[in-house]
Design a protein around this motif. Sequence first.
Motif, short mmCIF file in Angstrom:
data_model
loop_
_atom_site.label_atom_id
_atom_site.label_comp_id
_atom_site.label_asym_id
_atom_site.label_seq_id
_atom_site.Cartn_x
_atom_site.Cartn_y
_atom_site.Cartn_z
N UNK A 102 10.70 19.34 -1.94
CA UNK A 102 9.92 20.12 -0.97
C UNK A 102 8.46 20.19 -1.38
N UNK A 103 8.23 20.47 -2.65
CA UNK A 103 6.87 20.56 -3.17
C UNK A 103 6.17 19.21 -3.07
N UNK A 104 6.86 18.15 -3.44
CA UNK A 104 6.29 16.81 -3.37
C UNK A 104 5.99 16.41 -1.92
N UNK A 105 6.88 16.77 -1.00
CA UNK A 105 6.67 16.43 0.41
C UNK A 105 5.46 17.15 0.98
N UNK A 106 5.26 18.39 0.63
CA UNK A 106 4.07 19.12 1.09
C UNK A 106 2.81 18.37 0.66
N UNK A 107 2.81 17.94 -0.59
CA UNK A 107 1.66 17.20 -1.13
C UNK A 107 1.50 15.86 -0.41
N UNK B 30 4.93 6.16 4.63
CA UNK B 30 4.76 6.27 3.18
C UNK B 30 5.76 5.31 2.54
N UNK B 31 5.27 4.38 1.72
CA UNK B 31 6.11 3.32 1.18
C UNK B 31 6.57 3.52 -0.26
N UNK B 32 6.08 4.57 -0.93
CA UNK B 32 6.57 4.90 -2.26
C UNK B 32 7.72 5.90 -2.10
N UNK B 33 8.43 6.17 -3.20
CA UNK B 33 9.51 7.15 -3.13
C UNK B 33 8.93 8.54 -2.99
N UNK B 34 9.44 9.34 -2.13
CA UNK B 34 10.45 9.08 -1.11
C UNK B 34 9.81 8.43 0.13
N UNK B 35 10.38 7.33 0.57
CA UNK B 35 9.84 6.62 1.72
C UNK B 35 10.13 7.42 2.99
N UNK B 36 9.10 7.57 3.83
CA UNK B 36 9.28 8.32 5.07
C UNK B 36 8.25 7.90 6.09
N UNK C 22 13.06 10.37 6.99
CA UNK C 22 13.21 9.69 5.70
C UNK C 22 13.86 8.33 5.89
N UNK C 23 13.45 7.36 5.09
CA UNK C 23 13.96 6.01 5.19
C UNK C 23 15.02 5.71 4.13
N UNK C 24 15.40 6.71 3.38
CA UNK C 24 16.44 6.53 2.36
C UNK C 24 17.20 7.83 2.17
N UNK C 25 18.34 7.71 1.54
CA UNK C 25 19.19 8.86 1.29
C UNK C 25 18.63 9.64 0.11
N UNK C 26 18.38 10.93 0.31
CA UNK C 26 17.82 11.77 -0.74
C UNK C 26 18.85 12.72 -1.32
N UNK C 27 20.10 12.47 -1.02
CA UNK C 27 21.18 13.31 -1.53
C UNK C 27 21.18 13.27 -3.06
N UNK C 28 21.30 14.42 -3.66
CA UNK C 28 21.32 14.51 -5.11
C UNK C 28 19.94 14.77 -5.71
N UNK C 29 18.91 14.75 -4.91
CA UNK C 29 17.56 15.03 -5.40
C UNK C 29 17.37 16.54 -5.50
N UNK D 5 0.84 -1.20 0.00
CA UNK D 5 0.00 0.00 0.00
C UNK D 5 0.87 1.25 0.00
N UNK D 6 0.30 2.36 -0.39
CA UNK D 6 1.04 3.62 -0.42
C UNK D 6 1.31 4.12 1.00
N UNK D 7 0.32 3.97 1.91
CA UNK D 7 0.43 4.43 3.28
C UNK D 7 0.06 3.31 4.25
N UNK D 8 0.67 3.35 5.44
CA UNK D 8 0.32 2.47 6.55
C UNK D 8 0.22 3.31 7.81
N UNK D 9 -0.63 2.88 8.75
CA UNK D 9 -0.71 3.51 10.06
C UNK D 9 0.12 2.69 11.04
N UNK D 10 0.74 3.37 12.00
CA UNK D 10 1.55 2.66 13.00
C UNK D 10 1.51 3.42 14.31
N UNK D 11 1.82 2.68 15.38
CA UNK D 11 2.04 3.30 16.68
C UNK D 11 3.14 2.50 17.36
N UNK D 12 3.53 2.95 18.53
CA UNK D 12 4.57 2.26 19.28
C UNK D 12 4.02 2.00 20.68
#
Length: 76
Positions: free
Chosen positions: A53-58, A23-29, A40-47, A4-11
Amino acid sequence: MELPKFLLADNSDSPEVDIYVIHLDFPRFIINLKDDEVEFLEDLEGEDETELESEMEHLITLAGEFYDREMERYEE
């Protein structure tokens, strides 16, 4: 398996009652809905920072909508 694109979680080990959306699609976070902190769950260096920023707001808006929709379904 299609993830799925999104999952809910708690601790449940944490004394805090934080709810997370993963969020399980790129960028995973993971976003903590209590304070909107994003990890973030991956390195976004070079993006492209402006595009990211615009994509993350969305995506953060979509994550909040996903949470609201799931809570409405839970209450039914």
